[in-house]
Design an enzyme around this catalytic site. Structure first.
Site, PDB file in Angstrom:
ATOM      1  CG  MET A 124       8.815  23.314  -0.158  1.00  0.00           C
ATOM      2  SD  MET A 124       7.693  24.295  -1.161  1.00  0.00           S
ATOM      3  CE  MET A 124       6.828  25.243   0.071  1.00  0.00           C
ATOM      4  CE1 TYR A 143      12.220  31.563   4.299  1.00  0.00           C
ATOM      5  CE2 TYR A 143      12.502  29.200   4.005  1.00  0.00           C
ATOM      6  CZ  TYR A 143      12.160  30.444   3.492  1.00  0.00           C
ATOM      7  OH  TYR A 143      11.774  30.565   2.207  1.00  0.00           O
ATOM      8  NE  ARG A 201      -6.586   0.429  11.048  1.00  0.00           N
ATOM      9  CZ  ARG A 201      -5.367   0.221  10.556  1.00  0.00           C
ATOM     10  NH1 ARG A 201      -4.460   1.178  10.584  1.00  0.00           N
ATOM     11  NH2 ARG A 201      -5.031  -0.949  10.050  1.00  0.00           N
ATOM     12  CE  LYS A 253      -0.421  -0.443   5.038  1.00  0.00           C
ATOM     13  NZ  LYS A 253      -1.292  -0.898   6.143  1.00  0.00           N
TER      14      LYS A 253
HETATM   15  C1  LIG Z   1      -0.542  -1.853   6.878  1.00  0.00           C
HETATM   16  C2  LIG Z   1      -1.134  -3.137   7.324  1.00  0.00           C
HETATM   17  C3  LIG Z   1      -0.332  -4.277   7.453  1.00  0.00           C
HETATM   18  C4  LIG Z   1       1.184  -4.219   7.360  1.00  0.00           C
HETATM   19  O1  LIG Z   1       1.670  -3.721   8.591  1.00  0.00           O
HETATM   20  P1  LIG Z   1       3.230  -3.556   8.915  1.00  0.00           P
HETATM   21  O2  LIG Z   1       3.250  -3.096  10.321  1.00  0.00           O
HETATM   22  O3  LIG Z   1       3.746  -2.512   7.981  1.00  0.00           O
HETATM   23  O4  LIG Z   1       3.873  -4.858   8.689  1.00  0.00           O
HETATM   24  C5  LIG Z   1      -0.959  -5.480   7.738  1.00  0.00           C
HETATM   25  N1  LIG Z   1      -2.297  -5.562   7.905  1.00  0.00           N
HETATM   26  C6  LIG Z   1      -3.097  -4.463   7.826  1.00  0.00           C
HETATM   27  C7  LIG Z   1      -4.566  -4.609   8.054  1.00  0.00           C
HETATM   28  C8  LIG Z   1      -2.545  -3.226   7.548  1.00  0.00           C
HETATM   29  O5  LIG Z   1      -3.337  -2.133   7.503  1.00  0.00           O
END
Ligand SMILES: *Cc1c(COP(=O)(O)O)cnc(C)c1O
Length: 364
Positions: free
Chosen positions: A305, A257, A134, A38
């Site tokens: 930046m 800055y 979540r 992701k």
């Molecule tokens: C992002 C995620 C993972 C991977 O987690 P890591 O801590 O990066 O290994 C696994 N399962 C879910 C549901 C996630 O959102």
């Protein structure tokens, strides 16, 4: 590999190290590991990472959004399963190996109804929340489903999954509590369906947290999945940016800055071509350093930046164009940099931005 234009940084990504990390995690887990790619593969490039893992034998990938899943399908071609963690509506144009995670009873109802309507069972993962609060079916929804499993008709459940809130804290009591809740709920709701449990850190919690498919992300990219112990993973990224200008400053000259840094005496400063828009967080101002020819050069003044200034007084023969290692190297990993500014290595990696040439080297 993209070619860097003059003045541009280069993000080097060691695909061989990612593959080695994936194999190592699989050996530790004692069962298959997916690849979590992701957020563009945690900022380092989902397509090249997933291709390297596929060539090494990885058959399942996780993304967060449907758009990421569709882009990954383009990159991988047919074959590997791609799971969309945030789910998608049953009408979304996907393919037979692009699977949604069902995160609520509403998701279950929508996808099962679509499957019943056209007589084609919909492949999907079922997410049971056990303490993260979540995404995933909550306890009340889980009870409702356990009492009426007919609601799953029309679905082809590939995995039933949960996600741990504290897997990076091995002694945290929530780990065992979540595992027990999951075992109990999965047995009632989806007996016989393969299970998916651990993220990277979960793989290190031991046998009680093993499952049919682990979902490592961060550890693939070299982030320490065991923050309380030395990092067992190989490092993956190295960000090098060129020196644009050198300048001599004198005692009492201020820099950057807010004039937040005052030269204590004559100093040679190097301005390099990266700043907070490139993921070198502004909160590193006054508390970071880079590596130049393997030596530490302290950050001076505020990160701006597009530019950051380092004190190279000890290295008088530096010239414009020389590359400074902003991320990577001894004591300068994404985790190290995160620790300097109160965040986690994940945020450093996923913030890296798009203004570098990316050089992916190695592979399966
Ligand atoms: C992002 C995620 C993972 C991977 O987690 P890591 O801590 O990066 O290994 C696994 N399962 C879910 C549901 C996630 O959102």
């Amino acid at each position: 590999m993209t070619v860097a234009s003059p003045g541009q940084g280069v993000l080097r990504v060691d695909l061989g190290a990612i593959v080695a990390n994936w194999r190592d995690l699989g050996a530790r887990h004692g069962a298959p590991c997916a690849g979590v790619v992701k957020a563009d593969g945690y900022g380092v490039g989902a397509a090249p990472v997933a291709r390297a893992l596929r060539d090494a034998g990885c058959t399942t990938f996780f993304v967060a959004h449907l758009t990421e899943g569709l882009a990954l399908r383009e990159a991988l071609g047919q074959g590997p399963a791609i799971v969309v963690l945030n789910g998608f509506p049953p009408g979304a144009a996907g393919d037979a190996a692009l699977w949604p995670v069902l995160n609520s009873l509403g998701d279950v109802e929508a996808h099962s109804a679509a499957g019943r309507a056209d007589g084609t069972a919909r492949p999907a993962l079922l997410h049971l929340d056990t303490g993260m609060a979540r995404l995933g079916l909550d306890a009340r929804e889980q009870r409702a489903l356990a009492e009426d499993r007919g609601r799953l008709a029309g679905l082809d459940l590939r995995y039933v999954m949960t996600h741990f809130a504290c897997a990076d804290e091995p002694m945290h009591p929530l780990n065992a509590r979540q595992a027990a809740r999951f075992a109990e709920a999965a047995a009632r709701i989806a007996p016989g369906v393969p299970r998916s449990l651990a993220n990277s850190s979960g793989i290190f919690l031991g046998g009680g947290f093993a499952s049919d498919l682990a979902r490592p992300g961060c550890a693939l990219y070299g982030i320490n999945p065991t923050p309380e112990a030395p990092n067992p993973m190989r490092q993956v990224v190295r960000l090098e940016v060129p020196v644009l200008q050198l300048r001599q400053v004198e005692a009492d000259d201020t820099v950057g800055y807010g004039a937040s840094w005052t030269a204590p005496g004559p100093r040679m400063l190097a301005t390099v071509a990266a700043g907070y828009a490139d993921g070198y967080l502004r909160s590193l101002s006054g508390r970071s350093h880079a590596l130049l020819r393997g030596r530490i050069v302290p950050l001076t003044g505020r990160v701006s930046m597009d530019l950051t200034i380092f004190d190279v007084t000890d290295m008088p023969d530096i010239r414009p164009g020389e590359m400074v290692t902003l991320v990577g190297g001894e004591g300068n990993t994404p985790d190290d940099i995160a620790a300097r500014c109160g965040t986690i290595g994940y945020e450093i990696l996923t913030s890296l931005g798009a203004r570098y040439a990316r050089a992916h080297v190695g592979g399966a």
